[in-house]
Write a protein that holds these residues in place. Sequence first.
Motif, short mmCIF file in Angstrom:
data_model
loop_
_atom_site.label_atom_id
_atom_site.label_comp_id
_atom_site.label_asym_id
_atom_site.label_seq_id
_atom_site.Cartn_x
_atom_site.Cartn_y
_atom_site.Cartn_z
N GLY A 507 0.81 -1.21 0.00
CA GLY A 507 0.00 0.00 0.00
C GLY A 507 0.85 1.27 0.00
O GLY A 507 2.09 1.21 0.01
N ILE A 508 0.15 2.41 -0.02
CA ILE A 508 0.82 3.71 -0.10
C ILE A 508 0.48 4.49 1.17
O ILE A 508 -0.67 4.51 1.61
N ASN A 509 1.46 5.15 1.77
CA ASN A 509 1.23 5.97 2.95
C ASN A 509 0.31 7.15 2.61
O ASN A 509 0.34 7.68 1.49
N GLU A 510 -0.47 7.55 3.61
CA GLU A 510 -1.45 8.62 3.37
C GLU A 510 -0.77 9.93 2.98
O GLU A 510 -1.26 10.67 2.12
N GLU A 511 0.39 10.23 3.56
CA GLU A 511 1.04 11.50 3.24
C GLU A 511 1.62 11.51 1.83
O GLU A 511 1.91 12.58 1.27
N ASP A 512 1.80 10.30 1.21
CA ASP A 512 2.34 10.25 -0.16
C ASP A 512 1.26 10.25 -1.22
O ASP A 512 1.58 10.40 -2.42
N MET A 513 0.00 10.07 -0.82
CA MET A 513 -1.08 9.92 -1.80
C MET A 513 -1.21 11.15 -2.70
O MET A 513 -1.48 11.04 -3.90
N LYS A 514 -1.01 12.33 -2.15
CA LYS A 514 -1.23 13.55 -2.92
C LYS A 514 -0.14 13.82 -3.94
O LYS A 514 -0.28 14.67 -4.82
N ASP A 515 1.00 13.08 -3.85
CA ASP A 515 2.15 13.38 -4.71
C ASP A 515 2.46 12.28 -5.71
O ASP A 515 3.42 12.41 -6.48
N ILE A 516 1.67 11.19 -5.75
CA ILE A 516 2.08 10.04 -6.57
C ILE A 516 2.04 10.33 -8.07
O ILE A 516 2.71 9.68 -8.85
N PHE A 517 1.23 11.33 -8.48
CA PHE A 517 1.15 11.66 -9.91
C PHE A 517 2.05 12.83 -10.28
O PHE A 517 2.00 13.32 -11.41
N GLU A 518 2.86 13.31 -9.30
CA GLU A 518 3.77 14.40 -9.58
C GLU A 518 5.01 13.86 -10.30
O GLU A 518 5.50 12.76 -9.99
N PRO A 519 5.54 14.62 -11.29
CA PRO A 519 6.76 14.16 -11.99
C PRO A 519 7.94 14.02 -11.03
O PRO A 519 8.12 14.82 -10.11
N PHE A 520 8.70 12.95 -11.25
CA PHE A 520 9.94 12.66 -10.51
C PHE A 520 9.68 12.33 -9.04
O PHE A 520 10.62 12.30 -8.25
N PHE A 521 8.41 12.08 -8.65
CA PHE A 521 8.15 11.65 -7.28
C PHE A 521 8.16 10.11 -7.24
O PHE A 521 7.47 9.45 -8.01
N THR A 522 8.97 9.54 -6.36
CA THR A 522 9.05 8.10 -6.23
C THR A 522 9.34 7.73 -4.79
O THR A 522 9.99 8.50 -4.06
N THR A 523 8.82 6.57 -4.39
CA THR A 523 9.11 6.05 -3.05
C THR A 523 10.16 4.93 -3.12
O THR A 523 10.47 4.33 -2.08
N LYS A 524 10.65 4.64 -4.32
CA LYS A 524 11.64 3.59 -4.48
C LYS A 524 13.02 4.11 -4.09
O LYS A 524 13.27 5.33 -4.12
N PRO A 525 13.95 3.23 -3.78
CA PRO A 525 15.31 3.66 -3.45
C PRO A 525 15.97 4.38 -4.62
O PRO A 525 15.55 4.24 -5.77
N VAL A 526 17.02 5.12 -4.32
CA VAL A 526 17.73 5.86 -5.36
C VAL A 526 18.31 4.90 -6.39
O VAL A 526 18.93 3.89 -6.05
N GLY A 527 18.03 5.21 -7.66
CA GLY A 527 18.52 4.36 -8.76
C GLY A 527 17.54 3.30 -9.17
O GLY A 527 17.75 2.61 -10.18
N LYS A 528 16.44 3.12 -8.41
CA LYS A 528 15.45 2.07 -8.72
C LYS A 528 14.24 2.62 -9.48
O LYS A 528 13.45 1.85 -10.00
N GLY A 529 14.06 3.92 -9.51
CA GLY A 529 12.90 4.47 -10.21
C GLY A 529 13.14 5.93 -10.54
O GLY A 529 13.89 6.63 -9.86
N THR A 530 12.48 6.36 -11.66
CA THR A 530 12.64 7.75 -12.12
C THR A 530 11.54 8.66 -11.60
O THR A 530 11.66 9.88 -11.65
N GLY A 531 10.40 8.07 -11.16
CA GLY A 531 9.28 8.90 -10.71
C GLY A 531 8.46 9.46 -11.85
O GLY A 531 7.71 10.43 -11.65
N LEU A 532 8.59 8.86 -13.07
CA LEU A 532 7.85 9.36 -14.23
C LEU A 532 6.70 8.45 -14.65
O LEU A 532 5.84 8.87 -15.43
N GLY A 533 6.68 7.22 -14.14
CA GLY A 533 5.68 6.25 -14.61
C GLY A 533 4.25 6.71 -14.41
O GLY A 533 3.47 6.85 -15.37
N LEU A 534 3.86 6.95 -13.16
CA LEU A 534 2.47 7.35 -12.88
C LEU A 534 2.18 8.75 -13.39
O LEU A 534 1.04 9.07 -13.75
#
Length: 579
Positions: A507-534
């Motif tokens: 699941g996703i933490n409540e405080e992160d819900m508002k930012d998941i569609f923002e460019p370059f926002f990711t909860t993955k470790p550094v180097g594991k995601g660009t934050g552009l998918g969603l």
Amino acid sequence: MQMRLKIWHKILIGISIPSLIAILGGLLTFAYLNDVESREGYVLIADDLKEQVLEVRRNEKNFLHFKNTESLDHLKNALDRFVAMLNGISENTSGEIGNKDISQLKENSVAYPRAVDGLFDNFLHETSVVEKVRTEGRKLESTIQTKSPSEELTTSFILHLRLLEKNYMIFRDSKSRKELHDGISMLSNITPYCNDCNPYVRTIEMLFATYDKSEQHVKELQVIGNDFEIITKGISARERHRIENFLAKTKRLTIIALILLSILGPFFVYKTAAIIVAPIKRLAGITKKIADGDMHLRAPIREHDETFYLSTSFNTMLDKLELSHISLEKSMELLKEKQAQLVESEKRASLGLLVSGVAHELNNPLNNISLITERLYDDNEDMTPEEGKAFNNILHQCDRAKHIVDNLLDFARARKSTVMEKQDLSKVIRESFILVNNQLKINAIALKQNIPDAPVYINGNRSKLEQILVSIYTNAIQAMKSNGSLKVELMVNNDDAHIIIGDTGPGINEEDMKDIFEPFFTTKPVGKGTGLGLSVCHSLVQEHNGNIEVESSPGKGTTFTVILPLHIESEGETSSKSV
């Protein structure tokens, strides 16, 4: 019409109201205390009347006991003082005390002297009657001693009769009267024709009548005297009760005034402070909301005091600030749009080039493997069934690999296109599973699908639709890691198609819900995601005039819902179908 009060006016009103309450309570208390003071005078008059009545009653008892002129004079003097006191009461005082009681006292003060005079006259008559009884008694004694008219009429009988006569004169009670009456009756029965006895019998009867009349006068006198006492005691008790009531009311009024002052005083002070502070608090609240991003608020102009100018200046400042904010938002939106387009175009170009190159490189060895296998199969006539089965399996796997490569080529070619066409969403979803099939197997993730067999048409771009689905699938697979479950459903609701994609990840933490569609926002470790998918998914869904929603709770998985409008057939398409 609204009153235009300045702040100092409001403060003055807030202080004046409690002061008025205190003044009103003091005036009412003062009025009641004046009434109490007046009533104290009425109590003194009532007490004087009561004391004078008691004096009259004491002299009345002396008069009934001594029955002489001196006691009569004392009684009349006391009565005169009482009458003088009654006559000295003014009409106003009489009305306050009770006109009815005062009138009754005056009537009784007239009747009382008549009763006293009548009783005194009867006392004088009693003396003459008593003397006659004694004279006739002595005569009867002499007659019986000299010559008795009957043997039964003895001297002892007469002496006993005289004793009863004396007892009656002394005690004057019912017992002595009855004994004397019985003795006289016996005397009459013994000598019915005793002429010497008759005068004595008549004088005894006169004594009975005189004493009875005196008793009536005494009762009349005592009734009037009792009325005196009852009325004067009643007046005194009533006036004291009134004073007690006045004092109780005064206490209640004082307590009520204090309670009102204690409650309403702070209340009005609080209300005054609240009225003064209200516009300032509104400005503070509006300032906080504006700081949180709501630039459309304005300070309401309700009061016409010093805060009026403050609110006007504040609103003017907000108008100018909002214009600047709107301009800045438009610039940011344009920047985000261009940035998203740049990222998307770069990603599409890179992905298309990569897929196209890989697909072409794979086609050549796959073709060679397929041709060599077919030739060996044709040349080897003596192969066993197991060998034939192996050759068929190799050919089948080659065909399957070529089919996957063809799909990749189609995906690469379609990604270069931005044309919106009629698409069967059910087919697009099924084919998108092929692109992530290996990831599902590697991570041991079960795929549960509920896709209707009937086509569900939308107006869209196949490449972009696949990119949306694959991106959400990939995020779900990476979140679950292994041994999870991916559920995909397609539903039609009114004029929209709903693609529901749910996973059993953390699941996703409540405080992160508002930012998941923002460019370059990711909860993955550094180097594991660009934050552009969603972020790209959100942009592609908006290009299809749709919407994407997400529901998630920590530990309960995540569900994405992609909402796309159904395809509306044009008149040309309808006509061609009809033909």
